[in-house]
Structures are given as structure tokens and as C-alpha cells.
Enzyme design. Structure first.
Site: not given
Lengths: 771, 502
Positions: A724, A319
Site C-alpha cells: 500500500e 486509518r
């Protein structure tokens, strides 16, 4: 504050209080440790390694066993199943076997009749360990090829050619520290033996399904013999994604050995020593760009400090690669990602999941480019933005996903105006010129964050909606509530689907025996996945009721509507409750399941190319800071945020997530410093030494607005994820600090880039001023 | 030896607990013995505030009527016996105390209602602690109406929240004053506390938790039980129990001795009883030197200042304790007492090494005397207390430096400098003082004094800061002191404000 109801037709879109808020303020919302304990419950405490790396010859438990209240110990020999956890890399022993890999590794448990008796005795266990050389920094790890997983390379275009043709070049390095989750409720599990080798596990976990799998694996039994429940967590932030499973396994092994309920609650210091944290990263880059700051080529090396085992380090480091572009088109780029094995705790998921570690490096590069060229950093950032025109050739990421929902320019322009960025930038320049001890800085930085689990298979969810004969509704889904308001949003979704008041809908504890095989509540996806699954379940019940009413009123089922606690047809309205009662009498199914899987996503794991994300969430933040050039101390003066929550299901909850995420990100980049000493001991292992933001760190001007545009993809209620992405908006704090430092350095006639190590503690700011 | 029964007042009732060990914490009693699990353990060391409860003490000033004094404290590190004879409120009690009258038709206290309305909870684990800190504010500041944002922020600096980012909580702390009020029936509580005090049997000589009410008894017990663990506010000793797993067979609690609680101003001295809380002691110091306000507010969080005592901080002698550098710079003296008599010495002479001191086995630190001499005309006093830490509030100093100068006709007539975080003990910067004394107060003197100060100490590197950084700070804080002594503004981050128009 922007909590005014924007969508007033139903329950969704309104700022309802968190479903537990009233119980929470009364002290009546039970967390795991508050549950009434069963007769015969014993307490476990872990026996920890005090050596970073070594050969474990054995444990001498004599003194511990002689302590008052001690019932015994649980060691590796007591594991009936596989002594290696069923984790990602299958590389973590449940209890240290022949080796210890970090200070704080759990080697066994002491079981006693009180928490303190167990903890006292655990420290009396003597471990016979022959120390081995420990790897304690990423440079050594790379030199020794000490990796938990092989390196990954991602390329697009020709980075060397892009660098070669660039009019300007910059090379740089950056060190970014890790972060302790500091959930207020520490890790805890309570395991209760049931009949016939079955087990009930209460776990403070974001992933009950995985806890179930791990416990079954360790006990050598089927998953069907293990039930895991979690009503709520006192915070998770990723720290209870895999880490909670370890505690449940340890407690289950003790419960099996002693044949009684076992509770294992980690002391806060032990929690710091045992569990993994956000991955610290080290970077090296070489970037080429034109006179306007547009990047023509980038070579980037990212080294993730993973700790002693893989855990989730693979997907976290992936990621980071996926977010090394953040908002910027990188035509010719080459990224190398190392997953370094060190003798520390095994680092794990933490809000953003590698995304922050990807975004911060490109934002640092943007700031450096702007300063080298003497341009405004915001202008340079915008010059590199992805183009909203998907045909432009500048709208495809380095992993070959087309950015179709690009709102970067409008959202940036809106905040630039509302926060008066240009005026303040000018005012700050003037102010700085008049001052020398204090200097101010400002930065406006964007976030583009990919929403979906990068592991495609996790993008599925299930839910159950039960309508009882009195018309009340119970919902259960595979997600977990850690404070983020998931249950509130799911209840709002179901209430609107059935057209009933919110108070009529109750969401119950996560339970592996209700919704099986549920994914972790992670990746900001809780509402997207579980909200949709619950909506589908509610729709099935609704269509059963609609068909029933259509039969009564001789109309089409499509003509039957649900709102305001009533069911409407062309012939008139009936109370929802009355219809339910009558439908039950007519043997109509009043409950249903729902299942959802995210559409469109796919990607090739070997090349990391494809469409890993269903959509992107966007946000921008403008932060102003001041620094004291004498001491390096700093202060955040003002924060303005504009966040893209799509069509918000609950603006108050979404704003709460944005604010909380921002402040947590600010902590990561300012006061929260993890320090391991040269013996591999984490010396910041309690709130006395590890400083998360407190009330005094929050500026009086902290303005969060939601950007009003529905998700362009078909997502539940038109909403977007919010967990997030706001975390990375705090990179504006770091960039504002670098702006202030650059101004001070200019005054002192210093040249060169601003080399600011994160977190930007006073000492690190001073180093950046002086180097 | 067993402890005597523990009595306190809760929800209008006397609670009596038998056989509570002397080292059992109040939080353990609440959660494990009374099964009241609303109060949470977040860290077990008084740093997160999840365990905050409010105690009520009956206090009587000379002549005045008895009053109820409310204090938010950390129950996780407070020994349970230390609240003997007091009133206690936990988060559950705000809606269950017959002496606490909620607004008509309400089932929540205004602090709870306010948090609910402002969306001040997410995971909710810190919430009971915030509720109780806010309840303390509510009682002590007229429903919170007397506190501005800054005041609310300071009062809540000992409570950590990891979810909300604090904005809604700070908003709730202001908003609560606008809601229909709740009131404590203080006379009823006071009456019951008085009864509790009257019913309390005479001290049992053999009890394992002793909390005598007079200095004479205290010194006698100290002489008889030199092995007993002396405690005051427990804000450090509590951690020896929860984190180091130490056990105490006997505890001698100094906080009830009336002589140790008093703060008086006499004969040019501020005399602070050793058991005066940090909050009370700093309030007294602050009233003489208003510039100490922000330094005082940064000394731990309010629940720690409400429990911890000035004498405890001084006697503990941690090299990173913040009160000693200040007291050294103020030329404070400490008074040690025993059945043999009293002696006094300059504070810095108390310490002989890392956490070692000259207090004899039968002695107790009973008072700190801070001179507050009238300034002779033509003399200017410069006093500044500096603290550098990773976090602004509720953190431990990397370096603490307190500068105290008197300048007459441009010449430094008096210089005292206290420093923390730079040596094994809190220290007086003797050489630096000498380098300034008798010199003209100029930039050159300040610069040279900064050099002397840097040379005078060899600070260590640890998780808070490197030795080099600490050394750098000694010079740069001296520079800031020089600038501030010249009336320069805009040299401190505290002065800076920003207005962003909406």
C-alpha cells in the site's frame, strides 16, 4: 532498475519471476471463470435497484420467468439463515428487504442456463418502489446527522491554543474523489453443493475465511460445512476483501434453492453499480504555523462518504485519522471524523485503506503553507518531519505511538540529490518565467505508513509446510494471491529455511479447510504474516530433520545446516532428498504448521491511542509535471521514487508493487473520476467512461529504487511491507500539479491558495487556474 | 433462418462451427464453445483489451503476391461470424501452432519470454491481451524492432493493466526484438486460407449472417432485408449485444465487399471505402496531413482501430465520434448507395438529430471522399485536430475541434471547422467559418472567431465534462490554433520533454 541480487546467499533477496508468470504468459493460469464447469451448472445474474432510496413493495418477475432458458429467481424469502449479512455493522441486507438504499443494490437473482439469458431476464424484473428522498452528498449527510457510525474525535495537546499563538493562519477545504478498483477480473463466485448440506465455494476473494463465515451465516449452517478456495485473483486492491463475500452468498443461496452448481459473474457495468469503492472524502481545516512553516496547531474535519452501510468504513476512517500526520509532528491537533451515510454503493477497502485520504490532506496543507510563506515546499515539509531522536519530544504521533524507526531525513536527502530536485526546481522556475501557455511543476513528497491491521486481532496467520518423501515441498498459508507475488515470496522464504532450490517448493491455493480463520490478505501484511507463519512451519520441519541428522552424525542439532539442496553436518553433506527419505523411514514428522502473531501492538479503540502499528514503511517520490493553461490538460513528465522495502525478499516484485501502486495512486488523483448524477446513478460505470491510467500516461523517465536498510523490527527476512505505501507517493503528482498551477496563477497576478479538486482532471485544473 | 457454418483457421487446422447465432461474439465462441479460456473478458466493451486476439487475413494488392495481414482485435465485441475465412491466434496458440516456429529449444514465443524476463505480469489477467497485442506488433513491425518507446506505447494503448504501472510491459515490448526470433510460415497459412476460401460454398440466400464479397450483392441484400442489422467492425454494435442485450435475427456484414475496403487517390480526392478500418483510413489521411498522427493515435486503442471502420464511425453518427469533426473540416462528402443508385452529400448533411440520419432503409454508406486539392501558390494551409478528454489515449472526447484554414496574402480564403461533443450531432461551425472567411488572419480575428465559436454551440454537461468547460475549450482551442498557426512552439504538452540525468 534496481533488481540486481543484493543478498546472494540464498533464494531470498533475488528477483525470481512471479510463480505464475510463465503460466500467465501462456494463457494457462486459470482464474475462477476458467475452471472446468461441472455438469448441470446454472448461471445467476443480479436484479438491481434503479432507485437510490425508496420503499420496496415487491418484485414482478413474470416477464423474466417467461424468458427462454430461465429457471427461476432467488429472492429474500429464499434465505434460510439471517437475511442480513454477517458484515461489520450487521446493516446490509443480503437482498433488499423493505427498502432500497442505492442504485445498483441487489434485490434478487435470476437463474438461467446461460450467462446472457440470466442477464437479459434480470432486466425484465419490475420492482415496485416508492421513492424516498436520497442523501447524495456529505454536507447534507452531516447536516442531517446521517451517519453509518458515530463521529470520532482524536486530540493531542491544545489545538485552539496552538492556533491562537500562531503567527500565520490558513483555513481551507478540499474535495477528494473516490476510486473504482477496476481489478481486471471482475467479481465472481462459483458454488458447488456437496453431500449432506456441505458447500464448496470458489471465490475470487482476498478473505476466504470471511466468505466461509458469511455463506454459513446466510445458509444457517456451521462454518465447518463450508469450504472456500481461491487459487488466484485477477487483481484485488481491497475490492475483493468484503465485496467478494456478497457474490459468494448470493451464489450459495441460488445453489441451495436449485440444488446445482451456480456461477455468478458480474458484468463489468454491474460490478461498478453494485460494489463499493474507495471512500470519497471532504475536508475542512484551520492550521496555524510559524514563519518557517512549522505547524503549531491544526483543527481538521474529515467527512468520509461511506455509502449506505458501514462495511469497513469504521477502520478506513480510523486509518485516515492515523495518517493525517503522514510524516509530520503535530504538537497540538484536533481531528473530527464523520462517517457519512449516503444513498450510494457502500464504500470499502482500497489499497491504503483510508491512509491516502489522511495523507493527502496534510500534504495539501504543507503545500499551502509553503506557498503562503514563499518557501520551498520540501523545506517546509522537512521542517515538520518527526524527529529521529525519540527523546526530542517531536517523535510521538497524535495517537501516542513513538516513531522509533524514523528514516525520513536520510531517505529524503538521498532522493533530493539523486533526482536533482533543487536544480530542477530552479530550472522549472526559469522555464516558467519564459513561458505562459505551458507551466511546469515539481514536488517531492514523503510517505510514512503504519504497517499492521489496525484491528489488532487480525494480525495473526497460519501456514502448513509439507515435505513429501521425494523431497519436494508444498506450502499452504492463509493469504491469497492477487498478483502481488505473495506466493512467490513465501516460497522463497520456505526454500531458504529448508535450503532447497525454489523450484522444489510449491505454494497451493488458499483453502479454508487447510488453514482456518485466516485474516484477509490486506493491510500490506500478506508477507509479514503468512511469510513468517510459513517460515515457522518450515523451521519445525527443519528442526525435526536437524535432530535426525544430528542423531546420525552424533553432533548437536545446532551444528546441522541447510543450503544448496543439501544438509550439512560436521561429518559431511547429504542430499536433502536422501535425508527426507531416510527420515520418513524412521518415522520423523515431515510436515508442520506454523503460527505467527505480530508482537508489540495494542491500542485503545475508544480513544484511538496506543501502538496500532508494528513498524512504519517509508518512501519518497519526486514528480515533475506540465499543465496547459488554455485547457487544463496535464502531463506527468518524470517520476523518481525511493522506497523503503527493508531487506527486500524479491526486488523485482517489490519494484513492481511500487510502480503499480504509484500509477494506481496517480489514476486516483488525475483521470479516475466517479460521477454520480442527481438521481444517485453512477454515470461512470465502465472503462469507456471511467479512465484508469493507460500506457500513454507513463513518463519515459520512471525510476524506482529501493532504499537498502533492513527493517529495524524483527520482521520476516528483515523485509518491509510494500503493497500500500507506494500508492500515496502519487500525491507528489497532485502537489506538482498544484505547483504548476500556482506558477500560472502568479503570472496572472492571482492571489490565494490553489484550490484543486481531486481528481485533477483537465476541467478541475482549469477551475483551479481560474478561480 | 439459421446461419451458415463458420469456418476459420487455427493452429494449422480448419475449425468448423455449426449453428453459431449471428449475434454471438467471438469471445463467447472461444470461451464457451471451444473451452479455450486463455482469452479473458475484462469489460465486454472493447475498452480493456484483456480479450485481444490476432486475426490473419489474406490480402492481395493488384499485381503483388498474396500477403498475410495481422490485426489485433477485441474478441469480446466482435461477432464470431465476422472472422469467417480468416486465421485466428489466441494466447494459447503461440506455442501450439505448427505454422509458428519458435526459436530452437524454446517453449515460449519471444513476446511471452520477454514479458516473463521483464517481470511484466502481476495478477496476469490482462496478460493474454498484452501478449496478443504484442504478437500483432511482433508480426507487423519486424519483431518489434521497428518500434520506439512511443510506438510501443501507442500500439498498447488499448490494453489496460491495473497492477504493473506499465513500465515493465513497455520495456518488454522493446526487449522482445532482442530475443531469438519466432516466425510464422506465412506461405503455408496463406495456402490454407486460400483453400478455405475455395471450399466455402456459395452464399446461402437464407443465411442469418450475410457477408457478401461484392457491393452489388450487398446492396441487393440490403434491399431484400431492410430489417437486418448492418455491421462493419462491430466496435459499437458489439456493445449493443453485450451491454444492451439486443438480439439480431439477421446480420448484414459489409466488411467483405471489396469495393468498400479500397482506399484510392484519384481526381484530387482520397476515396475511402466505408469498410476500410479506422487504422487504414487514418494512415491514408495521415500520409497527406502528417500533423494528424497524434490525433489518429488517440482515436480509441489499436484493437478498436483495427476492427472499427471509418464508415461505421460516420454512419453511427455519435456526437462524440472523432472522425466526423475531422472529415467535416476536410470538407468530405459521403456516398450513399442502393440498388436504386448512388447519391452524395456533404458529410455534415448526413445527420438530422441525435444518432439520426438521412440514410434510407435500402441504402448503405459506401464511401467517404476527402478532397485533397493541390494548394495554389502563395496559399498556406493550417490544419489542426484537437481533442480534450480525461485520459490522453483511448478515451472519448469531451470536445473535439478540427480547424482547417487556407490563408492567402494574409487573408483567410477558406475556413472549415468541425466540432464534436458540443451538439447533438457532429457539427460544422458555420457561423465561425463565416466569421473568419475573408478576414485577415490576425490575433483579433482568431479571438473574435473564438467568441463566435463559443456562441455557436450550447454543449451539455455530462460525466465527461460540464457544458461550461466545453464552452471554455472552444475558445481556448481556437487560441491554441492561432498560436500554432503562427509557428509558436511550446504551446502543446506533446512538445514537452524532460531529461533527468541519472
Amino acid at each position: 532498475m534496481n533488481t540486481a541480487a543484493m543478498y546472494t546467499t540464498g533464494v531470498m533477496g533475488q528477483s525470481h519471476a512471479h510463480e505464475s508468470a510463465k503460466a500467465q504468459v501462456l494463457g494457462a493460469a486459470p482464474y475462477l471463470d476458467d475452471l472446468a464447469e461441472l455438469r448441470g451448472t446454472l448461471y445467476a445474474a443480479p436484479i438491481l435497484s434503479t432507485v437510490a432510496h425508496g420503499t420496496l413493495h415487491g418484485l414482478d418477475c413474470t416477464d423474466a420467468l417467461a424468458m427462454p432458458g430461465v429457471h427461476g429467481v432467488v429472492l429474500a424469502a429464499d434465505i434460510p439463515g439471517d437475511p442480513i449479512l454477517a458484515a461489520f455493522g450487521h446493516d446490509e441486507p443480503i437482498f433488499a428487504l423493505d427498502k432500497v438504499w442505492h442504485v445498483g443494490q441487489v434485490m434478487g437473482l435470476v437463474v438461467a442456463d446461460s450467462v446472457m439469458a440470466a442477464r437479459r431476464a434480470a432486466r425484465k424484473v419490475k420492482a415496485d418502489i416508492t421513492p424516498l428522498p436520497a442523501v447524495l452528498d456529505t454536507a447534507t449527510a452531516i447536516a442531517q446527522q446521517s451517519f453509518v457510525l458515530p463521529p470520532v474525535h482524536v486530540r493531542r495537546g491544545d489545538a485552539d491554543a496552538g492556533l491562537a499563538r500562531a503567527p500565520h493562519r490558513l483555513q481551507g477545504t478540499l474535495e477528494v474523489g473516490g476510486q473504482e478498483h477496476f481489478y481486471l477480473e471482475g467479481q465472481i463466485a462459483y458454488v458447488i453443493p456437496q453431500e449432506q448440506n456441505q458447500w464448496l465455494v470458489h471465490s475470487s476473494t482476498q478473505h476466504p475465511g470471511e466468505v466461509q463465515e458469511w455463506v454459513a451465516h446466510a445458509l444457517g449452517i456451521g462454518a465447518h460445512a463450508v469450504t472456500v478456495q481461491c487459487r488466484r485473483m485477477g487483481g484485488g486492491f481491497g475490492g475483493k476483501e468484503t465485496q467478494a463475500g456478497h457474490l459468494a452468498v448470493w451464489a450459495a443461496l441460488a445453489a441451495r434453492k436449485f440444488g446445482c452448481p451456480i456461477k455468478l459473474r458480474l458484468d463489468r457495468d454491474d460490478d461498478f453499480m453494485v460494489t463499493g469503492k474507495r471512500h470519497p472524502f471532504s475536508y475542512e481545516w484551520d492550521v496555524g504555523f510559524d514563519d518557517q512553516g512549522q505547524i503549531t496547531g491544526l483543527k481538521l474535519q474529515m467527512a468520509a462518504h461511506c455509502g449506505f452501510s458501514a462495511d469497513l468504513s469504521g477502520p478506513v476512517a480510523d486509518r485516515a485519522i492515523f495518517h493525517a500526520d503522514n510524516a509530520y509532528f503535530l504538537s497540538d491537533v484536533s481531528i473530527t471524523s464523520y462517517r457519512c451515510k449516503l444513498n450510494t454503493q457502500s464504500h470499502t477497502a482500497f489499497r491504503g485503506f483510508g491512509g491516502p485520504q489522511g495523507v493527502i490532506v496534510i500534504e495539501t496543507i504543507m503545500g499551502d503553507i509553503a506557498r503562503m510563506l514563499g518557501l520551498d515546499a520540501l523545506a517546509v515539509r522537512q521542517r515538520n518531519y518527526y524527529d529521529a531522536d525519540v527523546q526530542s519530544g517531536r517523535a510521538t504521533t497524535h495517537y501516542q505511538m513513538v516513531v522509533e524507526d524514523n528514516i525520513l531525513r536520510p531517505i529524503t536527502q538521498k532522493l533530493e540529490l539523486s533526482a536533482h530536485y533543487q536544480q530542477r526546481l530552479a530550472a522549472i522556475s526559469a522555464w516558467n518565467a519564459e513561458n505562459s501557455i505551458l507551466q511546469r511543476g515539481i514536488a517531492l513528497t514523503p510517505v510514512k505508513f503504519g504497517i499492521s491491521f489496525t484491528a489488532t486481532l487480525f494480525n495473526q496467520a497460519g501456514a502448513l509446510v509439507h515435505v513429501y518423501t521425494d523431497g519436494t515441498v508444498q506450502v499452504n498459508h492463509g493469504g491469497t494471491e492477487m498478483g502481488q507475488g505473495l506466493n512467490t515470496k513465501v516460497a522463497q522464504i520456505v526454500a531458504d529455511e529448508l535450503g532447497v532450490p525454489l523450484a522444489q517448493v510449491q505454494v497451493t491455493a488458499s483453502d479454508t479447510s487447510k488453514v482456518p480463520n485466516a485474516s484477509a490478505t490486506a493491510a500490506s501484511s500478506g508477507t509479514d504474516l503468512n511469510g513468517r507463519a510459513a517460515q515457522y512451519a518450515a523451521q519445525k520441519v527443519r528442526s525435526n530433520l536437524a535432530a535426525f541428522v544430528a542423531g546420525l552424525d552424533h553432533c548437536g542439532a545446532g551444528a546441522v545446516g541447510f543450503s544448496g539442496g543439501k544438509i550439512h553436518s560436521p561429518n559431511g553433506s547429504r542430499d536433502f532428498k536422501a535425508v527426507v527419505k531416510e527420515a520418513y523411514a524412521n518415522r520423523i514428522q515431515l510436515w508442520s504448521d506454523g503460527f505467527y502473531r505480530t508482537p508489540k501492538i495494542h491500542y485503545d479503540k475508544t480513544t484511538l491511542t496506543g501502538r496500532p502499528f508494528y513498524y512504519f514503511a517509508y518512501g519518497v517520490a519526486c514528480t515533475e509535471v506540465a499543465i496547459d493553461t488554455l485547457t487544463g490538460e496535464s502531463k506527468v513528465l518524470a517520476i523518481d521514487v525511493l522506497y523503503d522495502a527493508g531487506k527486500s525478499i524479491n526486488p523485482a516484485i517489490d519494484i513492481g508493487q511500487v510502480e503499480g501502486g504509484f500509477v494506481q495512486g496517480m489514476g486516483w488523483l488525475t483521470t479516475e473520476q466517479l460521477v454520480w448524477n442527481d438521481k444517485g446513478v453512477l454515470t461512470t460505470h465502465a472503462p469507456s467512461t471511467y479512465k484508469i491510467p493507460a500506457t500513454g500516461d507513463i513518463p519515459a523517465h520512471f525510476q524506482v529504487q529501493l532504499y537498502q536498510e533492513p527493517n529495524r523490527e524483527d520482521n520476516v527476512g528483515g523485509s518491509k511491507a510494500v503493497g500500500e505505501p507506494p500508492f500515496m507517493l502519487a500525491i507528489s503528482v497532485y502537489e506538482a500539479l498544484r505547483h504548476a498551477i500556482a506558477s500560472a496563477r502568479d503570472q496572472q497576478g492571482k492571489t490565494g491558495v490553489v484550490q484543486l479538486q481531486a481528481p485533477a482532471t483537465a476541467e478541475h485544473v482549469l477551475q483551479a487556474l481560474l478561480h | 433462418m439459421s446461419p451458415r457454418p463458420l469456418h476459420f483457421l487455427r493452429r494449422g487446422q480448419r475449425v468448423t462451427l455449426h449453428d453459431v447465432p449471428p449475434d454471438r461474439t467471438l469471445l463467447e465462441v472461444l470461451r464457451e464453445d471451444l473451452h479455450c479460456t486463455g482469452t479473458k473478458e475484462g469489460c465486454g466493451e472493447g475498452d480493456c483489451g484483456a480479450c485481444t486476439v490476432v486475426i490473419g487475413e489474406r490480402v492481395q494488392d493488384t499485381d503483388g503476391p498474396a500477403q498475410l495481414r495481422y490485426k489485433a482485435i477485441n474478441s469480446c465485441i466482435r461477432l464470431a461470424h465476422s472472422i469467417d475465412g480468416m486465421a485466428l491466434w489466441t494466447v494459447e496458440d503461440l506455442t501450439q501452432d505448427p505454422h509458428l516456429h519458435l526459436p530452437a529449444g524454446k517453449d515460449l514465443h519471444p513476446v511471452q519470454e520477454s514479458l516473463l524476463q521483464c517481470h511484466g505480469t502481476q495478477c496476469g489477467f490482462c496478460t493474454p491481451g498484452f501478449v496478443m497485442s504484442m504478437f500483432g506488433m511482433y508480426q507487423n513491425h519486424a519483431g518489434g524492432s521497428q518500434l520506439d518507446r512511443q510506438g510501443a506505447q501507442e500500439a498498447l494503448s488499448g490494453n489496460l493493466c491495473r497492477c504493473t504501472g506499465y513500465r515493465p510491459i513497455l520495456e518488454a515490448a522493446r526487449h522482445m526484438a532482442t530475443l531469438p526470433p519466432a516466425t510464422v510460415d506465412a506461405p503455408a497459412v496463406l495456402q490454407k486460407l486460400e483453400l478455405l476460401a475455395l471450399e466455402k460454398q456459395a452464399p446461402e440466400a437464407q443465411s442469418s449472417y450475410q457477408r457478401p464479397s461484392s457491393l452489388r450483392e450487398l446492396l441487393q441484400l440490403r434491399a431484400e432485408h431492410p430489417q437486418a442489422q448492418v455491421v462493419a467492425g462491430c466496435t459499437d454494435v458489439g456493445l449493443w449485444v453485450t451491454k444492451q442485450h439486443r438480439r439480431f435475427d439477421m446480420v448484414l456484414d459489409v466488411t467483405a465487399a471489396a469495393e468498400l475496403q479500397t482506399i484510392t487517390h484519384a481526381e484530387g480526392q482520397l476515396r475511402i471505402g466505408a469498410a476500410a478500418t479506422l487504422e487504414a483510413a487514418f494512415t491514408a489521411l495521415h500520409s497527406h496531413w502528417p500533423q494528424l498522427h497524434s490525433f489518429a493515435a488517440r482515436f480509441a486503442g489499436l484493437p478498436v482501430r483495427n476492427s472499427g471502420t471509418l464508415g461505421g464511425n460516420v454512419a453511427n453518427g455519435s456526437p462524440i465520434g472523432d472522425s466526423m469533426p475531422l472529415l467535416i473540416a476536410l470538407n468530405a462528402q459521403v456516398v450513399l448507395a442502393s440498388v436504386r443508385g448512388e447519391r452524395r452529400l456533404p458529410l455534415e448533411q448526413l445527420y438530422t438529430g441525435y444518432r439520426q440520419n438521412v440514410i434510407a432503409q435500402d441504402e448503405l454508406l459506401v464511401r467517404i471522399d476527402v478532397p485533397v486539392p493541390p494548394l495554389s501558390s502563395g496559399t498556406t494551409q493550417h490544419l489542426r485536430a484537437y481533442k480534450v478528454s480525461k485520459r490522453q489515449d483511448d478515451d472519448i472526447s469531451a470536445v473535439c475541434l478540427v480547424m482547417h484554414l487556407q490563408v492567402s496574402e494574409g487573408i483567410v480564403t477558406h475556413a472549415s471547422v468541425g466540432a464534436g461533443g458540443v451538439a447533438a450531432t457532429p457539427a460544422r461551425a458555420v457561423q465561425t467559418e463565416a466569421a473568419m472567411r475573408g478576414q485577415p488572419w490576425t490575433a483579433a480575428t482568431a479571438h473574435s472567431a473564438g467568441r463566435t465559436l463559443q456562441a455557436e454551440f450550447s454543449p451539455i454537461s455530462d460525466m465527461r465534462a460540464s457544458g461550461d468547460y466545453r464552452k471554455h475549450l472552444l475558445g481556448s482551442l481556437m487560441q491554441r490554433f492561432w498560436l500554432e498557426s503562427q509557428g509558436q512552439v511550446g504551446v502543446s504538452l506533446q512538445d514537452i520533454r524532460v531529461e533527468v540525468s541519472a
